[in-house]
Scaffold this motif. Structure first.
Motif, mmCIF file in Angstrom:
data_model
loop_
_atom_site.group_PDB
_atom_site.id
_atom_site.type_symbol
_atom_site.label_atom_id
_atom_site.label_comp_id
_atom_site.label_asym_id
_atom_site.label_seq_id
_atom_site.Cartn_x
_atom_site.Cartn_y
_atom_site.Cartn_z
ATOM 1 N N TRP A 146 0.833 -1.198 0.000
ATOM 2 C CA TRP A 146 0.000 0.000 0.000
ATOM 3 C C TRP A 146 0.874 1.257 0.000
ATOM 4 C CZ3 TRP A 146 -4.883 -0.292 -1.280
ATOM 5 C CH2 TRP A 146 -5.575 -1.480 -1.057
ATOM 6 N N HIS A 147 2.078 1.130 0.547
ATOM 7 C CA HIS A 147 2.988 2.276 0.565
ATOM 8 C C HIS A 147 3.330 2.728 -0.853
ATOM 9 C CE1 HIS A 147 6.261 4.914 1.777
ATOM 10 N NE2 HIS A 147 7.054 4.282 0.931
ATOM 11 N N ASP A 148 3.418 1.759 -1.787
ATOM 12 C CA ASP A 148 3.744 2.096 -3.171
ATOM 13 C C ASP A 148 2.684 2.988 -3.816
ATOM 14 O OD1 ASP A 148 6.090 0.615 -3.084
ATOM 15 O OD2 ASP A 148 5.082 -1.226 -3.704
ATOM 16 N N LEU A 149 1.443 2.913 -3.315
ATOM 17 C CA LEU A 149 0.374 3.720 -3.891
ATOM 18 C C LEU A 149 0.584 5.212 -3.657
ATOM 19 C CD1 LEU A 149 -2.794 1.610 -2.978
ATOM 20 C CD2 LEU A 149 -1.359 1.465 -5.000
ATOM 21 N N PHE A 150 1.471 5.545 -2.719
ATOM 22 C CA PHE A 150 1.714 6.949 -2.413
ATOM 23 C C PHE A 150 2.924 7.513 -3.161
ATOM 24 C CE2 PHE A 150 -0.675 5.239 1.153
ATOM 25 C CZ PHE A 150 -1.696 6.175 1.258
ATOM 26 N N GLU A 151 3.536 6.669 -4.018
ATOM 27 C CA GLU A 151 4.567 7.197 -4.905
ATOM 28 C C GLU A 151 3.929 8.237 -5.830
ATOM 29 O OE1 GLU A 151 7.790 6.857 -5.458
ATOM 30 O OE2 GLU A 151 8.177 5.451 -3.808
ATOM 31 N N PRO A 152 4.601 9.364 -6.104
ATOM 32 C CA PRO A 152 3.978 10.434 -6.901
ATOM 33 C C PRO A 152 3.397 9.959 -8.232
ATOM 34 C CG PRO A 152 6.029 11.206 -5.943
ATOM 35 C CD PRO A 152 5.947 9.748 -5.616
ATOM 36 N N GLY A 153 4.155 9.115 -8.964
ATOM 37 C CA GLY A 153 3.660 8.650 -10.254
ATOM 38 C C GLY A 153 2.425 7.789 -10.132
ATOM 39 N N VAL A 154 2.392 6.925 -9.127
ATOM 40 C CA VAL A 154 1.231 6.042 -8.912
ATOM 41 C C VAL A 154 0.023 6.861 -8.485
ATOM 42 C CG1 VAL A 154 0.355 4.062 -7.636
ATOM 43 C CG2 VAL A 154 2.759 4.115 -8.339
ATOM 44 N N LYS A 155 0.228 7.818 -7.593
ATOM 45 C CA LYS A 155 -0.880 8.687 -7.161
ATOM 46 C C LYS A 155 -1.470 9.439 -8.347
ATOM 47 C CE LYS A 155 1.044 11.128 -3.906
ATOM 48 N NZ LYS A 155 1.193 12.171 -2.851
ATOM 49 N N HIS A 156 -0.594 9.943 -9.198
ATOM 50 C CA HIS A 156 -1.044 10.688 -10.374
ATOM 51 C C HIS A 156 -1.847 9.784 -11.315
ATOM 52 C CE1 HIS A 156 -0.230 14.626 -12.359
ATOM 53 N NE2 HIS A 156 -0.713 13.970 -13.399
ATOM 54 N N ALA A 157 -1.360 8.574 -11.509
ATOM 55 C CA ALA A 157 -2.066 7.628 -12.376
ATOM 56 C C ALA A 157 -3.419 7.239 -11.780
ATOM 57 C CB ALA A 157 -1.202 6.384 -12.598
ATOM 58 N N LEU A 158 -3.476 7.076 -10.454
ATOM 59 C CA LEU A 158 -4.751 6.758 -9.800
ATOM 60 C C LEU A 158 -5.759 7.889 -9.976
ATOM 61 C CD1 LEU A 158 -3.764 4.952 -6.470
ATOM 62 C CD2 LEU A 158 -5.236 4.049 -8.285
ATOM 63 N N LEU A 159 -5.291 9.121 -9.913
ATOM 64 C CA LEU A 159 -6.185 10.263 -10.142
ATOM 65 C C LEU A 159 -6.809 10.185 -11.530
ATOM 66 C CD1 LEU A 159 -7.312 13.124 -9.492
ATOM 67 C CD2 LEU A 159 -5.188 14.048 -10.422
ATOM 68 N N VAL A 160 -5.986 9.879 -12.526
ATOM 69 C CA VAL A 160 -6.491 9.766 -13.894
ATOM 70 C C VAL A 160 -7.452 8.577 -14.018
ATOM 71 C CG1 VAL A 160 -5.840 9.316 -16.299
ATOM 72 C CG2 VAL A 160 -4.471 10.877 -14.898
ATOM 73 N N GLY A 161 -7.044 7.407 -13.488
ATOM 74 C CA GLY A 161 -7.855 6.196 -13.630
ATOM 75 C C GLY A 161 -9.183 6.279 -12.907
ATOM 76 N N VAL A 162 -9.163 6.677 -11.645
ATOM 77 C CA VAL A 162 -10.400 6.766 -10.864
ATOM 78 C C VAL A 162 -11.300 7.870 -11.428
ATOM 79 C CG1 VAL A 162 -11.351 7.357 -8.595
ATOM 80 C CG2 VAL A 162 -9.404 5.809 -8.765
ATOM 81 N N GLY A 163 -10.697 9.007 -11.797
ATOM 82 C CA GLY A 163 -11.484 10.115 -12.334
ATOM 83 C C GLY A 163 -12.232 9.738 -13.594
ATOM 84 N N ILE A 164 -11.565 9.061 -14.514
ATOM 85 C CA ILE A 164 -12.222 8.741 -15.786
ATOM 86 C C ILE A 164 -13.267 7.636 -15.613
ATOM 87 C CG2 ILE A 164 -10.638 6.957 -16.687
ATOM 88 C CD1 ILE A 164 -10.759 8.547 -19.351
ATOM 89 N N GLN A 165 -13.070 6.734 -14.638
ATOM 90 C CA GLN A 165 -14.085 5.706 -14.365
ATOM 91 C C GLN A 165 -15.353 6.328 -13.780
ATOM 92 O OE1 GLN A 165 -14.157 2.676 -15.257
ATOM 93 N NE2 GLN A 165 -12.084 1.898 -15.468
#
Length: 742
Positions: free
Chosen positions: A509-528
Motif C-alpha cells: 500500500w505504501h507504493d500507492l503513495f509514490e507520486p507517479g502512482v498517485k497521479h495515475a490513480l487520479l487519472v484512472g479513478v477520475g475517468i471511471q
C-alpha cells in the motif's frame, strides 16, 4: 502477433459471458417474477437483477491483490469456474433464494473478468496493437448481449418459455472458456518476471512475439518491476561513428553510447546534447514545468510530456529505417555499456553449478540464480564494474560483439520505436570515493522542427550523404530497477545485478503513495467515475421507450409479436447497432490514439443528450419527436462504444507499474462498480424528481466535465511500452510536486 491476437480473443470470452448474462437476466426476469409471484415485491425482483452487480463489487475489492499473488491466468480460470457453477445453480433454482445465490456467483465471475482481462491483454500485447486488442472486451461483451437477446427472443416465442434454460445456457460457453484458460492461455510474462520465473517468461514472450530473440523485451520487463526512483530526460544526437562532429553542444567522447544496426558493420554513436539543441520531449518537459510554475495554463505538464512523444516521425527510410525499427536494432556494449543477449540453456549452464535452471512452474521463488543476461567468454575492461562469482555480463569497450557468423547478437527494440540500453555511471562521493551503478536508458527518435535543427541534424526529404546523417533522440535515464551497490556481492546476474526474486517485494500500500502512482490513480479513478455518470445506463433504460415512440413497437405488434418479445427484439437491435462502431474504434484506437478518440467522441455524446433534453422539454409532433430521439440515441450509442466505452479500461490497464498494477486496477474497477450501482438505482428517483429532461441534462453536464478532464489530465499512451508509460508518469508527477513546493 497472431498469437497475441488469438490469446486476447480467448481471454475476452469472459467479457462475452458478462454481456450474455446481463442480457439474459433482463429477459428472464419477466418470467421469473411470474413464477415466484414477485409482482408485489419489487425489492426481491430488483435484487435478482442487481445481485450480480453486488457480487462483482465484492470480488473486485480483493481481486487485484490476489492476482498479484497467484497470477492473472489462475484468476481467469477461477472466473470461468464461477460462471459455470452459476449457470448450473440457476438451472436448478428451486426457490428465489437459491437463484439469488446463483446470481451472486455469476457476479463473482463477472467481477474477475471485467477487472483482470484488460490487465492480462495489456501485459501480453505488443505496444503497437495494445489498444486494438483491448477493444476486444467491449466487442465481445456486445456480441454476447446480442446473441443472448436473440436466444431469449427465440425462446419467448414458445408457448411456455423456460427461464431456467435461458439462464443455464451460460454454462456451455463458460465451459469453453475454462478449457481455453487451462490449455491455451499462458501466464502474463510480466507477472512471471515479477516472481523470478525468467525461463517461463522468455518462452511465453517467444510464443507471443513469434520470434526467438526477445532479450530486449525481457530486460524491459525486469526494469518495469521498480516503483518510483529518480528519472531525468537527456537528449542525444545519433549518427555514424565514423563522422567527425564539431559542435560545442556535443559532449566528450567518454559519454558516448554506441548503437548498432541490424546488419553487420553498421554502427552509430549517441552523443549527449548539453546545450540549445533540445529534443521535443526535453523541451516539452521544461515548457510544461515553466507553465505550471507561472500558472498560465491548467493543462497537466504530464499531458504535454506524453504529447511530445507522438509528434509525427520522419518518413521511413535512410537512418530511420535501420536505426529505429520497431524490433531490430541493438545497442552495443561499447562506451561502458552492458548488453542484452538471449538467455539460452547453453549459456545458462556456462554460469556454473550454483545457478539453478528455471524450468519448473511451481518454484516461483526458488530459482533465484538463473542468469538474467547471459555471459559471453570475452575480455573485460578494467574500469567496468568487477565480476562477482564470474557471472556479470562481460563488457568490451569500443567494439561490436558478434556471433561466429559475424552477425550482431541481441535486440534492444522494446516496441513503439523505443530502444532500451544501459550505461555505467560513476560519481565521486564527499570522501573522495567513487560510487557507480548501471543507468537504464529508454531512447526514442525525435522529429525536431526545422527551426530547432542544427546543421548536424538529419532533415527528412533532403538528399544528404549517408555518412553525414544524424537523428535527434530523447532519453529517459534512471537507475536500473534492480541494481543496488549494497547487493553487488549477492549473486549478480547482469546489468540488473540481482535476480528479480531476490530484490523485489510484493505489492505494498505504501507504493500507492509514490507520486507517479498517485497521479495515475487520479487519472484512472477520475475517468471511471465520469464514464459511469455520463448517462449510458440512463439511455439504455430509456431506449425501448424511445424506439416504441418511433413506431417500432407498433410495427412489431403488427407482425404478431407479444409486448415482451417486441421489447427483447428492440433491445437486441439496439445492441447490434454498437458492433460496427466498436470495429471502427478498433482501427482508430492505435492510430488516432486514446486521448484523441475521447476528445472527438465526447462532443457527440453532449449534443445527443442536449437534443434528447430538447425533445423531452419542447412540444412537437410525435413523428418529429420520435425521429429526433431515435437518431440521438443511435448516435449516442455508436459514439459511446467508440470512445468512452472501452478507453477508460484501456487506460487503467496501461498506466500503473507492474508491481502495483493489480491493486490499482482493483481500485479503479471498484470505482466502476460502485458508480454503476449508484447510477442504476438513482435513475428511477431522479426521473420522479427532475423528470427525463432533467436527467439527460445532468448527464450532458457530466459529459462536458469529462471532456475538460480528458483535455487537462489524460495523456496519450498509444504505442508506448507499459514500462515507459509508468516512467513518464513518475517523471511528470515529480515535476508537478516540485513545482508546487517551489
Amino acid at each position: 502477433m497472431n498469437a497475441a491476437v488469438l490469446i486476447a480473443l480467448a481471454a475476452t470470452i469472459g467479457n462475452m459471458l458478462q454481456g450474455w448474462d446481463n442480457a439474459t437476466i433482463a429477459g428472464a426476469v419477466l418470467y421469473i417474477k411470474k413464477e415466484f409471484k414477485l409482482e408485489t415485491e419489487p425489492t426481491i425482483e430488483g435484487l435478482i437483477v442487481a445481485m450480480s452487480l453486488i457480487g462483482a463489487t465484492c470480488i473486485t475489492t480483493c481481486s487485484g491483490g490476489i492476482s498479484d499473488w497467484l497470477g492473472r491466468r489462475p484468476m481467469l480460470i477461477i472466473s470461468s469456474v464461477l460462471y459455470f457453477l452459476s449457470g448450473l445453480v440457476m438451472v436448478w433454482s428451486p426457490n428465489v433464494y437459491i437463484l439469488l445465490l446463483a446470481r451472486l456467483l455469476a457476479g463473482f465471475g463477472i467481477g474477475l473478468a471485467v477487472t483482470l482481462v484488460p490487465v492480462y491483454i495489456s501485459e501480453t500485447a505488443p505496444p503497437e496493437i495494445r489498444g486494438l486488442l483491448n477493444t476486444f472486451p467491449q466487442f465481445t461483451g456486445s456480441m454476447g448481449m446480442f446473441f443472448s437477446y436473440c436466444m431469449v427472443f427465440g425462446m419467448s416465442l414458445s408457448p411456455s418459455p423456460n427461464w431456467r434454460l435461458m439462464l443455464g445456457v451460460l454454462s456451455i460457453p463458460s465451459l469453453v472458456y475454462f478449457v481455453l484458460a487451462i490449455f491455451f492461455l499462458p501466464e502474463s510474462p510480466r507477472w512471471l518476471v515479477s516472481k523470478g520465473r525468467m525461463d517461463e517468461a522468455k518462452k511465453v514472450l517467444q510464443r507471443l512475439r513469434g520470434r526467438e530473440d526477445v532479450a530486449g523485451e525481457m530486460a524491459l520487463l525486469v526494469e518495469g518491476l521498480g516503483v518510483g526512483g529518480e528519472t531525468s530526460i537527456e537528449e542525444y544526437v545519433i549518427g555514424p561513428t565514423t563522422d567527425d562532429v564539431e559542435d560545442d553542444d556535443i559532449s566528450a567522447e567518454k559519454d558516448q553510447i554506441k548503437l548498432y544496426g541490424p546488419e553487420a558493420g553498421q554502427s552509430w554513436v549517441a552523443r549527449p546534447v548539453t546545450g540549445q539543441h533540445g529534443s521535443t520531449i526535453g523541451l516539452a518537459s521544461r515548457h510544461g514545468s515553466m507553465l505550471s510554475q507561472t500558472g498560465q495554463v491548467l493543462v497537466d505538464p504530464l499531458v504535454t510530456l506524453f504529447g511530445s512523444v507522438h509528434e509525427k516521425l520522419p518518413e521511413q527510410g535512410s537512418m530511420r529505417g535501420t536505426l529505429f525499427p520497431n524490433f531490430g536494432s541493438m545497442f552495443s556494449v561499447g562506451g561502458n555499456q552492458a548488453r542484452h543477449e538471449e538467455w539460452d540453456e547453453e549459456n545458462a549452464s556456462m554460469e556454473g553449478e550454483d545457478y539453478a535452471h528455471d524450468g519448473a512452474a511451481n518454484d516461483s521463488d526458488d530459482n533465484l540464480h538463473s542468469p538474467l543476461i547471459s555471459r559471453q567468454a570475452t575480455s573485460m575492461d578494467k574500469d567496468i564494474l568487477p565480476t562477482v562469482h564470474g557471472s556479470l555480463t562481460n563488457l568490451r569497450q569500443g567494439s561490436l560483439l558478434q556471433s561466429t557468423t559475424g552477425e550482431p547478437i541481441g535486440s534492444t527494440g522494446i516496441g513503439g520505436g523505443w530502444q532500451l540500453a544501459y550505461k555505467w555511471s560513476e560519481k565521486e562521493t564527499s570522501d573522495g570515493k567513487k560510487e557507480g551503478g548501471f543507468k537504464r536508458i529508454y531512447l526514442h527518435q525525435e522529429n525536431v522542427p526545422a527551426s530547432r535543427r542544427g546543421s548536424i541534424i538529419f532533415l527528412p526529404g533532403v538528399d544528404v550523404p549517408a555518412e553525414s546523417e544524424y537523428v535527434q533522440a530523447s532519453a529517459l535515464v534512471s537507475q536500473a530497477a534492480l541494481y543496488s551497490s549494497e547487493l553487488e556481492k549477492r549473486h549478480p546476474v547482469g546489468p540488473a545485478m540481482v535476480h528479480p526474486a531476490e530484490t523485489t517485494k510484493g505489492p505494498s500500500w505504501h507504493d500507492l503513495f509514490e507520486p507517479g502512482v498517485k497521479h495515475a490513480l487520479l487519472v484512472g479513478v477520475g475517468i471511471q467515475i465520469l464514464q459511469q455518470f455520463s448517462g449510458i445506463n440512463g439511455v439504455l433504460y430509456y431506449t425501448p421507450q424511445i424506439l416504441e415512440q418511433a413506431g417500432v413497437g407498433v410495427l412489431l405488434s403488427n407482425l404478431g409479436l407479444t409486448s415482451t418479445s417486441a421489447s427483447l427484439l428492440i433491445s437486441g437491435l439496439t445492441t447490434l447497432l454498437m458492433l460496427p462502431s466498436i470495429v471502427i474504434a478498433m482501427r482508430l484506437v492505435d492510430l488516432a490514439g486514446r486521448r484523441s478518440l475521447l476528445l472527438n467522441t465526447l462532443p457527440v455524446l453532449i449534443i445527443s443528450l442536449i437534443v434528447l433534453v430538447i425533445g423531452s422539454a419542447v412540444k412537437m409532433s410525435s413523428i418529429v419527436h420520435a425521429s429526433i430521439s431515435t437518431v440521438s440515441v443511435v448516435l449516442y450509442f455508436c459514439f459511446f462504444v467508440m470512445g468512452f466505452g472501452p478507453i477508460p479500461n484501456i487506460l487503467c490497464s496501461e498506466i500503473f507499474p507492474t508491481r502495483v498494477r493489480g491493486i490499482c486496477i482493483a481500485i479503479c474497477a471498484l470505482t466502476f462498480w460502485i458508480g454503476d450501482i449508484i447510477v442504476t438505482y438513482s435513475l428511477p428517483v431522479l426521473l420522479k424528481s427532475v423528470g427525463l429532461a432533467g436527467v439527460f441534462g445532468m448527464y450532458a453536464i457530466v459529459c462536458v466535465i469529462a471532456w475538460v478532464f480528458v483535455f487537462l489530465k489524460v495523456p496519450e499512451t498509444k504505442g508506448m511500452p507499459l514500462e515507459v508509460i509508468t516512467e513518464f508518469f513518475a517523471l511528470g508527477a515529480k515535476q508537478v510536486e516540485a513545482t508546487k513546493e517551489n
